[in-house]
Design a protein around this motif. Structure first.
Motif, mmCIF file in Angstrom:
data_model
loop_
_atom_site.group_PDB
_atom_site.id
_atom_site.type_symbol
_atom_site.label_atom_id
_atom_site.label_comp_id
_atom_site.label_asym_id
_atom_site.label_seq_id
_atom_site.Cartn_x
_atom_site.Cartn_y
_atom_site.Cartn_z
ATOM 1 N N HIS A 51 -1.004 -6.709 2.163
ATOM 2 C CA HIS A 51 -2.465 -6.420 2.567
ATOM 3 C C HIS A 51 -3.250 -6.357 1.586
ATOM 4 O O HIS A 51 -2.810 -6.117 0.476
ATOM 5 C CB HIS A 51 -2.302 -5.214 3.451
ATOM 6 N N PHE A 94 7.165 -4.711 -12.534
ATOM 7 C CA PHE A 94 8.127 -4.569 -13.768
ATOM 8 C C PHE A 94 9.030 -5.578 -13.656
ATOM 9 O O PHE A 94 9.878 -5.724 -14.560
ATOM 10 C CB PHE A 94 8.823 -3.225 -13.552
ATOM 11 N N LEU A 373 -11.073 -3.735 8.479
ATOM 12 C CA LEU A 373 -9.906 -3.940 7.732
ATOM 13 C C LEU A 373 -9.618 -5.443 7.890
ATOM 14 O O LEU A 373 -8.532 -5.991 7.192
ATOM 15 C CB LEU A 373 -8.592 -3.160 8.150
ATOM 16 N N GLU B 32 3.578 -14.075 -40.361
ATOM 17 C CA GLU B 32 3.111 -13.740 -39.109
ATOM 18 C C GLU B 32 4.600 -13.264 -38.303
ATOM 19 O O GLU B 32 4.341 -12.577 -37.513
ATOM 20 C CB GLU B 32 3.062 -15.334 -38.409
ATOM 21 N N LYS B 35 4.441 -9.701 -39.051
ATOM 22 C CA LYS B 35 3.370 -9.017 -38.048
ATOM 23 C C LYS B 35 4.105 -8.784 -36.636
ATOM 24 O O LYS B 35 3.825 -7.754 -36.166
ATOM 25 C CB LYS B 35 1.998 -9.835 -38.259
ATOM 26 N N THR B 39 4.536 -5.530 -34.703
ATOM 27 C CA THR B 39 3.938 -5.339 -33.221
ATOM 28 C C THR B 39 4.810 -4.995 -32.288
ATOM 29 O O THR B 39 4.533 -4.017 -31.436
ATOM 30 C CB THR B 39 3.119 -6.420 -32.819
ATOM 31 N N LEU B 147 -8.861 4.348 5.286
ATOM 32 C CA LEU B 147 -8.358 3.209 6.218
ATOM 33 C C LEU B 147 -7.820 2.071 5.241
ATOM 34 O O LEU B 147 -6.483 1.579 5.794
ATOM 35 C CB LEU B 147 -9.554 2.478 6.910
ATOM 36 N N LYS B 148 -8.295 1.968 3.890
ATOM 37 C CA LYS B 148 -7.587 0.870 3.102
ATOM 38 C C LYS B 148 -6.369 1.440 2.669
ATOM 39 O O LYS B 148 -5.439 0.656 2.588
ATOM 40 C CB LYS B 148 -8.630 0.696 1.771
ATOM 41 N N LYS B 151 -3.846 1.010 5.532
ATOM 42 C CA LYS B 151 -3.285 -0.387 5.427
ATOM 43 C C LYS B 151 -2.480 -1.016 4.385
ATOM 44 O O LYS B 151 -1.502 -1.591 4.926
ATOM 45 C CB LYS B 151 -4.696 -1.383 5.386
ATOM 46 N N ILE B 152 -2.674 -0.522 3.108
ATOM 47 C CA ILE B 152 -1.645 -0.960 2.148
ATOM 48 C C ILE B 152 -0.567 -0.074 2.091
ATOM 49 O O ILE B 152 0.636 -0.697 1.903
ATOM 50 C CB ILE B 152 -2.651 -0.911 0.844
ATOM 51 N N SER B 196 4.922 4.745 -10.840
ATOM 52 C CA SER B 196 5.637 3.446 -10.730
ATOM 53 C C SER B 196 5.974 2.804 -11.735
ATOM 54 O O SER B 196 6.850 2.061 -11.723
ATOM 55 C CB SER B 196 4.534 2.586 -9.862
ATOM 56 N N ILE B 197 5.583 3.390 -13.094
ATOM 57 C CA ILE B 197 6.055 2.781 -14.234
ATOM 58 C C ILE B 197 7.514 3.064 -14.627
ATOM 59 O O ILE B 197 8.496 2.397 -15.241
ATOM 60 C CB ILE B 197 5.079 3.446 -15.404
#
Lengths: 383, 212
Positions: A51, A94, A373, B32, B35, B39, B147-148, B151-152, B196-197
């Protein structure tokens, strides 16, 4: 390398085209019936599990629609010409093929989709059928609010605000970076002093608008629009307002207020409040061969739009909204995107708002699903 | 003579190698790579720091809130409708008696995508709905935003509205959604912040409360 550096020097010698907007004549609603060729409505047919929460931007390519929801689900969806969902082209997550944080996408010189993953400094490249074919990563982390490929080159241009975690290039912090095809910075422009680093700044959904072989580069609190081409960066347009126009250079004013701008205890909305008393360009710039559609904010931050005739660079009118009263009879949603292939300006609305925008004698009433929606793309072709 | 020549050749070879090595070390490609390596290590360290910070938040929440006696007498929840909030009920009456509850306190402010995965992962643990009544407490300030979200996220469980800040927990006024369980004696425990991570942590949490 030297050739590339020469190519991307900022040429400030060319004159900008001045677009003067008369503040005193801003309509509440402007009827553009005489300018419209036709209006089409595409209802997006979503599927369970994929959605859309909020449509942030829309693109169109080969009669496919790409719909980007950055606010709710951070995905790019693909719909066909009839609005039927085909697949989710890019998502965050992920997995190996998931982005961390999608923040921009464009079509490169081959007409293929590229998606910028801000979170991991990567570009996802797709083929003509929107299948992921390659992910390339910047050799050194570089973060941009917005990116685009530079027309007729294999290079990219990126825009960074004052507070992105990029190392200075040649000792100077920058707003604009030119990157090669491997995402390595080869040059920068719009550099600024170290004292501005860390200042939070407004950004728009898009900072590069493509028109033929030119990118129009736009910035918040800046009434000038620059051109980016294979030959380099040059001045393009300048928007001025008949009164209370935003100063050409806001940096001196910012310098005096750095203690406010950098204070983490002050609400970001309040930090640049002193600029909101000016009329200013609001970040939407859509153009075809005949017109420029641009958005502005007035001195109390109300939004209004202007239509410019490119024949003589004159502003035809300014208005808070547009309507069509002859065939379709509705108030049009603000335009978000210009589809060059079909020469259409595209606005986005939902079924409930679209129904409310219809005038009482509109024949469209029976065809609209009055659901907040359900999303509609309103595609306007001008004569 | 031959030995002398061999010695000189070896020395010259060694000298050449040393010069080459020095040149390579100072060449830009090597720089490089260094580096890029730096990093990469920096990225890994930041990732570790992020996880450590998250685990610290979980521990802190658990120490502060688990098994605490709280009073819910004045807390009222509602059903969210377009024009107004309907059917007010005391949260205490919902918690008291009956089955255990798994409460998901979903806040509109903050990282929605950090929490949204919980609604999909929950389906992978059917034992939870057999053991707990799942209750989602939302605080949306705007009906369209609600509502959104519906929906999701497509929540399958009861959704009630409760104003932000109404619950007496240290985390309530922050920008993180959180979860906890309650039994029929209104003893609250298993406080958790889904992110969620770290999906493995969510699975760990749900597996554990399912197994209790």
């Amino acid at each position: 390398m030297a050739y590339c550096l020469l190519m991307y020097s900022c040429n400030t010698k060319s004159k900008s085209i001045n677009l003067e907007i008369n503040n005193a004549q801003i309509d509440s609603v402007h009827d553009i019936s005489s300018l419209i060729d036709n209006v089409n409505f595409t209802k997006l047919q979503e599927v369970d599990g994929e959605h859309i929460g909020t449509i942030f931007t829309v693109r169109r390519k080969q009669n496919y629609f790409l719909v980007y929801d950055r606010l709710n689900v951070n995905k790019i969806f693909l719909f066909n010409d009839s609005g039927k969902y085909l697949k989710t082209v890019a998502r965050t997550g992920f997995g190996k093929e998931d982005a961390i944080n999608i923040s921009d996408f464009w079509f490169n010189n081959k007409g293929e989709l590229e998606v910028y993953d801000y979170g991991d400094c990567r570009i996802f490249q797709y083929d003509s059928l929107f299948n992921l074919v390659r992910i390339k990563k910047a050799p050194v982390p570089v973060f941009f609010i917005s990116m685009h490929s530079i027309p007729r080159t294999s290079n990219y241009i990126g825009y960074a605000t004052f507070n992105l975690p990029n190392d200075p290039f040649n000792g100077k912090p920058y707003h604009i970076a030119i990157l090669d095809s491997n995402m390595k910075i080869i040059n920068t422009d719009l550099t600024f002093g170290d004292e501005y680093v860390g200042v939070p700044f407004l950004s728009y959904p898009q900072h590069f608008y493509k028109f033929h072989d030119t990118l129009r580069f736009i910035e918040a609190y800046n009434n000038s629009i620059k051109n980016v081409t294979a030959e380099g960066i040059s001045t393009g347009y300048k928007i001025s307002y008949s009164s209370a126009s935003l100063p050409d250079d806001i940096m001196p004013g910012m310098k005096n207020k750095l203690y406010i701008l950098k204070n983490p205890k002050i609400n970001p909305k309040d930090k640049l409040a002193y600029l909101k008393k000016y009329y200013r360009f609001a970040g939407t710039w859509l153009e075809n061969n005949k017109y420029i559609y641009l958005a502005s904010r007035d001195s109390v931050s109300n939004y209004f739009l202007s239509l410019v005739s490119k024949a003589d660079d004159q502003v035809l009118f300014s208005s808070k909204s547009l309507c069509e009263t002859e065939r379709y009879k509705l108030q049009l949603p603000p335009f978000l995107y210009y589809d060059e292939e079909n020469d259409e300006f595209i606005g986005v609305t939902n079924g409930a708002d679209l129904y409310k925008s219809l005038y009482s004698d509109s024949k469209l009433a029976s065809t609209i699903v009055q659901d907040p929606l359900v999303f509609y793309l309103v595609r306007v072709k001008l004569k | 003579m031959k030995k002398y020549t061999e010695k000189v050749s070896s020395i010259l070879l060694l000298l050449f190698f040393v010069i080459f090595l020095s040149f390579y070390q100072t060449s830009s490609k090597y720089q490089e790579k260094l580096k890029a390596g730096y990093t990469s290590i920096k990225g890994m360290l930041m990732s570790r720091e992020g996880k450590e910070e998250y685990l610290s938040q979980l521990l802190d929440l658990g120490f502060k809130e688990n098994n605490r006696q709280i009073h819910l007498d004045t807390i009222t929840v509602y059903q969210l409708a377009e024009k107004e909030k309907e059917n007010p009920r005391k949260l205490k009456t919902i918690f008291a008696g009956g089955r255990q509850k798994l409460v998901i306190r979903y806040t509109e402010i903050g990282c929605n995508s950090c929490t949204d995965s919980i609604f999909h992962i929950l389906d992978q643990y059917p034992g939870i709905r057999k053991k707990y009544d799942v209750l989602i407490l939302i605080d949306f300030s705007n009906y369209d935003s609600y509502l959104k979200w519906r929906k999701i996220s497509a929540p399958k469980d009861s959704v009630l509205w409760l104003s932000k800040g109404a619950l007496p927990f240290s985390i309530e006024d922050g920008n993180k959604s959180y979860m906890f369980t309650t039994n029929s004696f209104m003893e609250l425990s298993d406080f958790f912040i889904p992110n969620s991570i770290f999906p493995a942590m969510i699975h760990n949490y749900l597996h554990n409360i399912q197994s209790k």
